[in-house]
Design an enzyme around this catalytic site. Structure first.
Site, short mmCIF file in Angstrom:
data_model
loop_
_atom_site.label_atom_id
_atom_site.label_comp_id
_atom_site.label_asym_id
_atom_site.label_seq_id
_atom_site.Cartn_x
_atom_site.Cartn_y
_atom_site.Cartn_z
N CYS A 5 0.85 -1.19 0.00
CA CYS A 5 0.00 0.00 0.00
C CYS A 5 0.89 1.24 0.00
O CYS A 5 1.62 1.48 0.98
CB CYS A 5 -0.94 0.02 1.20
SG CYS A 5 -2.03 1.47 1.21
N CYS A 14 -3.79 6.92 -4.72
CA CYS A 14 -3.43 5.50 -4.59
C CYS A 14 -2.04 5.24 -5.16
O CYS A 14 -1.82 5.32 -6.37
CB CYS A 14 -4.45 4.59 -5.26
SG CYS A 14 -4.13 2.82 -4.97
#
Length: 347
Positions: free
Chosen positions: A103, A268
């Site tokens: 992530c 993201c």
């Protein structure tokens, strides 16, 4: 009127048991809940071993911190000891549904948090550190000015295009064409031109619902297997993106859907890497060409392709992502012995 309440130095363990301490932050709008105390050491020689240990012994903590009524709109990460000499620490990632292998926004949030609280000793200017993840070692450059972290740039683990133009049938929608890109885990990439919908906040509800159905359809109708990490066998993320006729592409926006019907509010990090890898595959962007990737909120990551390698027989691209994060709070989470929602819930 109560003007202040003093919290006792010791929380009564006869009622609440163990206390889990987190430091929360947001990275360009998307939250990270960093677990810093309460679970002890996470054993394992590799990050995969540490992840498997966490899944086996602390999955209740994942549910507790990421699901309602305590979570619901946040990804959590666990700080671990490093497993490679180059790394300063390790990170395990988790959300309300699963354990992402990587992530980007949480890595930026963790680096800023650990720097702000003095765990990372940084000098003025540029600092290079390593972060161990279940997807491998990430190199991170932290820029400090006047004792403030002003940006974090990181080289994501290599991304590769797994397959293109795969047709799936999506419940309530019909046939749809997707590309499959892997950045730690597999993404279903959807060019929104075929939907006649832009990846903007006004279309959030429609695209979140569609994104989750695409994930389900891709896993039911297609097969994915990572070339060297054979435990990575599922599509976990849908990324909607706008195409451009510009060559090279200089910027764009998108919307990333994952977890339990969650829209990433940042640009993201893994999604940005997946997008640039796909754009390069289609000849729309070259090496070292700047790209600005925007989130549904309008916040941005700066990105560029900085290296090429191979994963198995597939060409893979290393994307450098640059963004910012801010600490939002310090939390001591407790479990009341009478709480009916010890594992949280998802609506």
């Amino acid at each position: 009127m109560i003007s202040s309440i003093k919290i006792p130095g010791k929380i009564p363990d006869n009622r609440f048991g163990d206390v889990i301490t987190t430091i929360d932050s947001h990275t360009e709008g998307e939250g990270t809940r960093l677990i810093v105390d309460g679970l002890g050491n996470i054993p394992g020689i590799t990050m995969t071993e540490k992840l498997n240990y966490f899944k086996t012994h602390h999955d209740d903590v994942r549910c507790f911190l990421t699901r309602a009524p305590r979570g619901g709109e946040i990804l959590a990460a666990m700080v671990t000891d490093n497993v490679t000499p180059e790394a300063a620490f390790g990170l395990l990632y988790m959300d309300a549904k699963r354990y992402p292998y990587l992530c980007g926004h949480a890595t930026i949030g963790a680096v800023v948090t650990l720097a702000q609280f003095g765990y990372l000793k940084l000098k003025e200017g540029n600092n290079v550190i390593g972060v161990d993840t279940p997807s491998g070692l990430m190199t991170v450059e932290v820029t400090c000015q006047e004792q403030e972290v002003v940006s974090v740039a990181m080289d994501m683990v290599p991304s590769f295009v797994y397959d293109t133009a795969k047709e799936i049938t999506v419940e309530g929608f019909g046939k749809l064409c997707i590309d499959l890109v892997c950045t730690g885990g597999f993404f279903a990439m959807v060019d929104t031109e075929q939907l006649n919908l832009s990846p903007v906040l006004e279309n959030k509800n429609v695209l979140v619902d569609l994104g989750m159905k695409i994930i389900d359809a891709a896993n039911e109708q297609l097969k994915v297997v990572h070339p060297v990490r054979w435990d990575v066998t599922t599509v976990d993320v849908t990324e909607f993106y706008e195409s451009t006729n510009e060559t090279p592409a200089t910027g764009g926006r998108g919307m990333v859907i994952y977890g339990e019907s969650h829209m990433d509010q940042s640009p993201c990090g893994t999604g940005t890497a997946a997008k640039l890898t796909l754009l390069h595959h289609y000849g729309k962007i070259g090496m070292h060409q700047p790209y600005i990737n925007a989130s549904p909120l309008g916040t941005t990551f700066e990105a560029s392709l900085v290296d090429k390698t191979c994963i198995g027989d597939l060409e893979a691209m290393v994307t450098r992502i640059k963004g910012r994060a801010w600490v939002t709070g310090i939390h001591h989470f407790v479990m009341d012995k009478t709480d009916p929602f010890k594992q949280g819930f998802i609506i």
